[in-house]
Write a protein that holds these residues in place. Structure first.
Motif, PDB file in Angstrom:
ATOM      1  N   GLY A  68       0.775  -1.229   0.000  1.00 37.69           N
ATOM      2  CA  GLY A  68       0.000   0.000   0.000  1.00 37.69           C
ATOM      3  C   GLY A  68       0.804   1.275   0.000  1.00 37.69           C
ATOM      4  O   GLY A  68       0.307   2.327  -0.419  1.00 37.69           O
ATOM      5  N   TYR A  89      -2.409  -3.705   2.366  1.00 39.80           N
ATOM      6  CA  TYR A  89      -1.747  -2.981   3.451  1.00 39.80           C
ATOM      7  C   TYR A  89      -1.174  -3.946   4.481  1.00 39.80           C
ATOM      8  O   TYR A  89      -1.811  -4.923   4.865  1.00 39.80           O
ATOM      9  CB  TYR A  89      -2.747  -2.024   4.112  1.00 39.80           C
ATOM     10  CG  TYR A  89      -3.222  -0.962   3.157  1.00 39.80           C
ATOM     11  CD1 TYR A  89      -2.477   0.191   2.932  1.00 39.80           C
ATOM     12  CD2 TYR A  89      -4.404  -1.128   2.445  1.00 39.80           C
ATOM     13  CE1 TYR A  89      -2.905   1.158   2.030  1.00 39.80           C
ATOM     14  CE2 TYR A  89      -4.841  -0.167   1.538  1.00 39.80           C
ATOM     15  CZ  TYR A  89      -4.088   0.971   1.332  1.00 39.80           C
ATOM     16  OH  TYR A  89      -4.511   1.920   0.437  1.00 39.80           O
ATOM     17  N   ASP A  96      -3.532   1.498  11.336  1.00 44.11           N
ATOM     18  CA  ASP A  96      -4.788   2.131  10.911  1.00 44.11           C
ATOM     19  C   ASP A  96      -5.175   1.733   9.494  1.00 44.11           C
ATOM     20  O   ASP A  96      -6.356   1.721   9.141  1.00 44.11           O
ATOM     21  CB  ASP A  96      -4.661   3.655  10.993  1.00 44.11           C
ATOM     22  CG  ASP A  96      -4.469   4.137  12.434  1.00 44.11           C
ATOM     23  OD1 ASP A  96      -4.823   3.378  13.355  1.00 44.11           O
ATOM     24  OD2 ASP A  96      -3.966   5.264  12.607  1.00 44.11           O
ATOM     25  N   ASN A  97      -4.170   1.417   8.665  1.00 46.13           N
ATOM     26  CA  ASN A  97      -4.446   1.071   7.272  1.00 46.13           C
ATOM     27  C   ASN A  97      -4.924  -0.364   7.096  1.00 46.13           C
ATOM     28  O   ASN A  97      -5.445  -0.716   6.031  1.00 46.13           O
ATOM     29  CB  ASN A  97      -3.205   1.296   6.405  1.00 46.13           C
ATOM     30  CG  ASN A  97      -2.917   2.762   6.165  1.00 46.13           C
ATOM     31  OD1 ASN A  97      -3.832   3.554   5.970  1.00 46.13           O
ATOM     32  ND2 ASN A  97      -1.654   3.132   6.202  1.00 46.13           N
ATOM     33  N   LYS A 100      -8.341  -1.166   5.805  1.00 47.18           N
ATOM     34  CA  LYS A 100      -8.664  -0.972   4.392  1.00 47.18           C
ATOM     35  C   LYS A 100      -8.601  -2.281   3.609  1.00 47.18           C
ATOM     36  O   LYS A 100      -9.137  -2.359   2.501  1.00 47.18           O
ATOM     37  CB  LYS A 100      -7.700   0.037   3.764  1.00 47.18           C
ATOM     38  CG  LYS A 100      -7.737   1.417   4.399  1.00 47.18           C
ATOM     39  CD  LYS A 100      -6.714   2.329   3.736  1.00 47.18           C
ATOM     40  CE  LYS A 100      -6.691   3.705   4.391  1.00 47.18           C
ATOM     41  NZ  LYS A 100      -5.664   4.588   3.772  1.00 47.18           N
ATOM     42  N   ASN A 101      -7.937  -3.287   4.167  1.00 44.41           N
ATOM     43  CA  ASN A 101      -7.788  -4.555   3.449  1.00 44.41           C
ATOM     44  C   ASN A 101      -9.125  -5.251   3.228  1.00 44.41           C
ATOM     45  O   ASN A 101      -9.269  -6.013   2.274  1.00 44.41           O
ATOM     46  CB  ASN A 101      -6.834  -5.488   4.201  1.00 44.41           C
ATOM     47  CG  ASN A 101      -5.384  -5.085   4.017  1.00 44.41           C
ATOM     48  OD1 ASN A 101      -5.035  -4.447   3.028  1.00 44.41           O
ATOM     49  ND2 ASN A 101      -4.540  -5.450   4.961  1.00 44.41           N
ATOM     50  N   GLU A 103     -11.887  -3.963   2.270  1.00 47.12           N
ATOM     51  CA  GLU A 103     -12.416  -3.489   0.986  1.00 47.12           C
ATOM     52  C   GLU A 103     -11.626  -4.074  -0.174  1.00 47.12           C
ATOM     53  O   GLU A 103     -12.195  -4.439  -1.209  1.00 47.12           O
ATOM     54  CB  GLU A 103     -12.365  -1.964   0.940  1.00 47.12           C
ATOM     55  CG  GLU A 103     -12.904  -1.374  -0.364  1.00 47.12           C
ATOM     56  CD  GLU A 103     -12.801   0.133  -0.405  1.00 47.12           C
ATOM     57  OE1 GLU A 103     -13.071   0.712  -1.483  1.00 47.12           O
ATOM     58  OE2 GLU A 103     -12.429   0.740   0.624  1.00 47.12           O
TER      59      GLU A 103
END
Length: 447
Positions: A68, A89, A96-97, A100-101, A103
């Motif tokens: 990422g 990510y 924090d990222n 996003k995985n 999605e």
């Protein structure tokens, strides 16, 4: 998806790769299913050149997962996604990222449900290593998660691939991509939830084994250069150039198994060979003499093909000189860019080759526009550029022949100035020659 851009880059680098590497071979494509959904997995040793190589050789478009932290800025994000690259990510990109995985995984499931192809390098980061590293479990989780999602209503296959470079950074070396037998996910899904720890572990082990079968594995990473030195410089014994496709890969697997066994057994002859190879490499660095020329002078091995005469090289030089002068900047500039910008060795060749493709493209477009002032109609300009490109290709070959001729002179001078050292090398080379013959015979046992 930006199909025109992908098609353009595939055509561009499909032409660049054969210019940089002496021989690029793809085997096992007949094993790849004609339609998706598929997950393609391969070893990762040459940074972003690996996905580019896979994109050129694989018959389907691949959506690759990349770390990422490279998706920085709206423009970069748009370009990467337009090329079919999705972010994944890791903890290194910040906790924090990681959220996003979810999605990203959903996007992968939808792509697979539509019959698409996902490309993953399950070793994780690219490392310049000659052996297959332990795989992360993310690949198995994505594959089994796709089954649990209910979006994939067809048999999902994982296709293992091995990207095998002789010398990743060396101009005119050899590469091969080998595709293995597809792994059906139905073999690893029990009744109920597919995402069970046992299924994840069993699938990861199966993928590791399948990838190992298509990868030329050298246990000791420090010995990779010596292994290929053995195979290529003693071509009369191994007949490397006479082998191609499946024969070449199967022979390389056989030789690598024998090499690894001798390494594990601390074979005395192998130890002497490693010392000899280091000596040859040291003379090469100190005196600029090609190893093939040294071996040819010592035992008749090495440069086994016939050297062209001086007059042949001179005549060809007259033809290649215009191409050399015209292409000198795009030939040299990518290397200088990579040398000044790249810190990690596994990224050097990626920057070199990728920048070379773009620099050559813009260089020839610029030349086409400039020629418009002096050469009309358009077909004359195109013809001139094609001739200059062919002449440039010849100049690369001539540069190689010139280096060999120069090495012959330097080797003769070395033998004249250092007769005792040359005599010792000749005796060592003779002993190594006997060991090589025994190595070939021993390798037949493992075939």
């Amino acid at each position: 998806m930006n199909s025109p851009l992908r098609a353009f880059l595939k055509s561009l680098y499909g032409a660049v790769f054969p210019m940089f590497y002496r021989k690029t071979e793809v085997t096992g494509l007949e094993k790849v299913p004609s339609k998706g959904p598929l997950i393609l997995c391969a070893n990762h040793s040459n940074a972003f050149l690996d996905p580019l190589y896979m994109g050129i050789t694989f018959p389907h478009h691949i959506w690759f997962l990349a770390r990422g932290d490279v998706f920085k800025g709206a423009a970069v994000n748009r370009i990467l996604k337009g090329l079919g690259i999705l972010p994944i990510y890791r903890m290194q990109e910040g906790a924090d990222n990681l959220g996003k995985n979810a999605e990203v995984f959903e996007n992968c499931y939808r792509l697979l449900g539509q019959g698409g192809v996902i490309g993953i390098f399950p070793e994780g980061n690219a490392e310049r290593e000659s052996h297959l590293r332990p795989l992360k479990k993310g690949l198995a989780r994505i594959a089994l998660g796709a089954i649990d999602s209910g979006l994939v209503n067809k048999e999902l296959y994982i296709v293992p691939a091995g990207i095998n470079y002789e010398f990743p950074d060396h101009f005119y070396s050899r590469t091969q991509v080998r595709f293995g037998n597809p792994i059906p996910l139905s073999d690893f899904t029990n009744a109920g939830t597919a995402m069970q720890p046992r299924n994840i572990n069993n699938l990861t082990k199966a993928i590791q084994q399948a990838m190992a079968e298509v990868h030329i594995h050298i246990d000791d990473n420090n010995h990779q250069r010596a292994f290929y030195f053995l195979i290529n410089q003693y071509e009369r014994d191994f007949q490397t150039e006479a082998k191609s496709g499946d024969d070449y890969f199967n022979a390389m697997k056989c030789w690598s198994v024998c090499w690894n066994k001798k390494t594990a057994d601390c074979d005395v002859g192998l130890g002497h060979f490693l010392q000899f190879e280091q000596t040859i490499r040291g003379i090469h660095k100190q005196h600029g003499i090609l190893p093939a020329v040294m071996l040819h002078g010592l035992t008749g091995d090495g440069a086994t093909h016939k050297f062209p005469s001086f007059y042949t090289v001179f005549a060809a030089l007259l033809i290649g000189l215009p191409g050399l002068l015209f292409n000198l900047i795009p030939f040299r500039l990518p290397y200088l860019i990579a040398k000044s910008k790249v810190k990690k060795p596994e990224f050097f060749n990626s920057v070199n080759v990728v920048s070379a493709g773009l620099i050559f493209l813009f260089w020839y477009l610029f030349a086409y526009l400039i020629l418009g002032f002096v050469a009309e109609p358009a077909w004359i300009r195109l013809s001139l550029l094609i001739l200059l490109a062919l002449s440039g290709r010849l100049s690369l070959r001539l540069h190689h022949e010139f280096r060999r001729k120069q090495s012959i002179y330097r080797w003769k001078n070395f033998c004249r100035l250092h007769p005792e050292r040359a005599a010792t090398l000749r005796q060592n080379a003779s002993d190594i020659k006997s060991w090589v013959k025994n190595f070939v015979n021993d390798a037949l046992i493992f075939s």
